[in-house]
Enzyme design. Sequence first.
Site, mmCIF file in Angstrom:
data_model
loop_
_atom_site.group_PDB
_atom_site.id
_atom_site.type_symbol
_atom_site.label_atom_id
_atom_site.label_comp_id
_atom_site.label_asym_id
_atom_site.label_seq_id
_atom_site.Cartn_x
_atom_site.Cartn_y
_atom_site.Cartn_z
ATOM 1 N N THR A 96 -36.152 -58.668 103.261
ATOM 2 C CA THR A 96 -34.823 -58.828 103.871
ATOM 3 C C THR A 96 -33.779 -58.048 103.078
ATOM 4 O OG1 THR A 96 -35.374 -60.960 104.829
ATOM 5 C CG2 THR A 96 -33.041 -60.527 104.480
ATOM 6 N N TYR A 149 -35.286 -62.769 94.805
ATOM 7 C CA TYR A 149 -33.888 -62.800 95.245
ATOM 8 C C TYR A 149 -33.035 -61.884 94.360
ATOM 9 C CZ TYR A 149 -29.373 -64.918 96.573
ATOM 10 O OH TYR A 149 -28.090 -65.147 97.025
ATOM 11 N N THR A 179 -20.738 -71.017 96.044
ATOM 12 C CA THR A 179 -19.719 -71.405 97.030
ATOM 13 C C THR A 179 -20.216 -72.624 97.806
ATOM 14 O OG1 THR A 179 -18.978 -69.124 97.154
ATOM 15 C CG2 THR A 179 -18.374 -70.540 98.999
#
Length: 317
Positions: A96, A149, A179
Amino acid sequence: MGSYSTKRILVTGGAGFLGSHLCDRLIAKGHDVICLDNFFTGTKANIAHLLDNSRFELIRHDIVLPLRIEADEIYNLACPASPIHYQHNPIATVKTSVFGTLNMLGAAKRSRARFFQASTSEVYGDPSMHPQKETYWGNVNPIGLRSCYDEGKRVAETLCFDYLRTHKMKIKVVRIFNTYGPRMHSQDGRVVSNFIVQALKEEPLTVYGDGKQTRSFCYVDDLIDGFIKFMDSDDSFTGPVNLGNPGEFTILELAERIIRLTSSKSKIIYKPLPSDDPMQRCPDISLAKKGFNWEPQVELEEGLKKTIPYFKGIVCK
Ligand code: NAD
Ligand code: UDP
């Protein structure tokens, strides 16, 4: 036909936590939004209120596969973001960030779109510089559980700058720090969602390690303000730029605060620290302040008070 100032904006990962808030904000500004998502972690519930809006379009697509699409701006947010989700299929996570970002950069190049890449504080790894400035190159384990990641996002940044140098593209790279807010996935294993859900269910709050590791927590509305200000800033300002709230808290402080704000009877229990878990994380945001006059407005206490009712709506159904 839209007005001159109306842009056609593609948001990948638009049905996710941050993406859905971004879609809301762009539509409120009068833009046409194309939300693209494969619904790996995103949900239709996050964007259900937009489906009837004539300015909103939804495409189910995996960015790992090429897509021909025209846009004035592309915000590339598609990527699983929590350790549980990105470690579920680490190879898909790398694909991705690498193939997906390549495909979206290709789409931006073809339509001469401005390209925004959602990078992460994880590119700093377990940092030896504190707080972290954009000039710090990081301390990342290339072969660990978090590497799919961290390294994927580092390559995605590299690709943006190679497209800038090779094709003179307009790029914007943001490094997002932790966040939180409404529409976070309730089971994504992240600390704010875990603690609020545990406190609401009167279950023990699971602090990993001794709880002395620190994080800084940015409320979602502040972050989205930063996204749009950065995207609208001068083309010469490419980033990478940190966005996050510099208020720094230990995980134990966060647990105690959430227990108090939910009036919960939950106790704290200690669990082993996951591997490669960074000890400190706090952004230096002076570049964002100088570059586009951004700084967060919402204190942790206020942001948690806005977030807890959302989780009550899910957990207490
Ligand atoms: P999220 O999981 O809620 O959103 C990610 C979205 O991307 C989901 O809707 C998911 O279905 C979609 N997606 C994943 N892989 C895809 C693919 N191959 N093709 C199409 N869609 C795909 O997470 P989020 O917190 O909203 O994060 C959004 C972005 O911000 C991510 O790129 C993440 O790495 C980055 N980020 C978030 C944080 C944070 O604290 N929330 C911190 C740092 C970076
Ligand atoms: N954490 C914790 N209990 C939980 C979930 C997370 O103590 O139930 C800790 C985790 O070990 C890390 C911090 O909280 O030190 C932030 O974790 P999160 O996954 O939210 O974000 P990241 O590590 O990516 O910053």
